[in-house]
Design a protein around this motif. Structure first.
Motif: not given
Length: 313
Positions: A80-96
């Motif tokens: 959450x703090x990384x998103x606040x500092x850099x913006x929305x992430x690029x998330x990959x992976x169909x499952x955990x």
């Protein structure tokens, strides 16, 4: 009469859709070690003369809302703090496990609403329009691993009941200094005593005239990524790089046995030429106050990669 204690304090966080407007739901309970986040409004002494030696009543000045939050580096909440500092992430992976990649250079940053609660008073303070100005942490051999997030908020609203509802809880999986490693240009770097890392968005407060004394926003300007690296002087590698004015890539990583990891890669690090001092019979150490810059090939200064079981931030 109940007295407030830090041990019972709570913190909840949610990203805003509209700057300065707390969302009606979607809050997440956040782990934290301490916070100085708050609003203050100083008083201005009266300058008027002719009323005797005793001063007239002071005048209220503008409201300032900001402060620091000390948080653990963990596998889930730190995103959450990384998103606040850099913006929305690029998330990959169909499952955990999912891989969240945060990149520097975004012109827009999300704002947050953060509520701190002291239920025994009761006092629940909602800080809206929070934008992350700076985040810093240190790598060393031992001790508790925490980061300090510096925030600029628009204002504070205090109530006797929570406005965050029942926040969602995360699994706390902390990284420790023991889980850390440092790579230079893809190879492990040795003889490192400690490393300081500071990423700053260098926010520009929009201080316009308003009846409530609050700011209109906090816009990011030229970012800065700086720090220091202290090493036992064993070879000339870093000194030679500094003399030649070359850049290197530094990678700071933490990996848990359960598979979660956090990797912070600085793509173009420049080192100053340090003073090498011999202060006694003990080992000789050198400190490099490094600076990062935009890598011309990748088009960014740094990349933060968080691997965990959370699907969306």
């Amino acid at each position: 009469m109940a007295r407030a204690q830090g041990a019972r304090a709570q913190m909840a966080l949610a990203f805003e859709t509209t700057y300065g407007t707390p969302p009606v739901g979607g809050f997440t309970k956040m782990p934290f070690a301490s916070t100085s986040l708050g609003a203050e409004q100083p008083l201005l002494n009266s300058e008027l003369l002719g009323y005797g030696r005793d001063p007239l009543a002071p005048i209220k000045d503008a409201v300032t809302a900001d402060g620091d939050v000390v948080v653990p580096l963990d596998a889930e909440a730190f995103g959450f703090w990384l998103k606040a500092g850099f913006g929305d992430p690029t998330t990959t992976g169909a499952e955990a496990p999912f891989t969240h990649e945060f990149q520097s250079g975004s012109w827009t940053l999300p704002s947050l609403s953060i509520e701190t609660g002291m239920p025994e008073v009761p006092r629940y303070a909602m800080y809206s329009g929070c934008v992350l100005d700076q985040i810093t942490w240190q790598m060393q051999r031992s001790g508790l691993l925490t980061a300090t997030a510096r925030l600029v908020a628009q204002g504070e609203t205090v109530g006797a009941t929570t406005s965050a509802g029942t926040p969602a809880e995360l699994g706390l999986k902390r990284f420790g200094h023991f889980n850390g490693s440092i790579m230079r240009n893809g190879s492990a770097i040795g003889n490192v005593v400690s490393v300081d890392i500071t990423y700053a968005n260098n926010l520009d407060r929009i201080e316009t005239i308003r009846s409530d004394g609050r700011i209109d926003g906090a816009d990011p300007s030229i970012a800065a990524l700086t720090g220091s690296i202290e090493v036992r002087f064993a070879d000339q590698t870093l000194v030679t790089q500094a003399i030649n004015g070359e850049a290197c890539e530094l990678e700071f990583a933490y990996v848990l046995a359960s598979g979660e990891s956090f990797t912070f890669t600085v793509h173009a690090v420049y080192l100053p030429r340090p003073r090498i001092e011999i202060s006694g019979p003990q080992g000789v150490q050198a400190t490099f106050d490094w600076q990062a810059a935009r890598d011309s090939t990748l088009g960014r200064m740094c990349t933060a990669t968080l691997i965990n079981d959370i699907e969306v931030y």
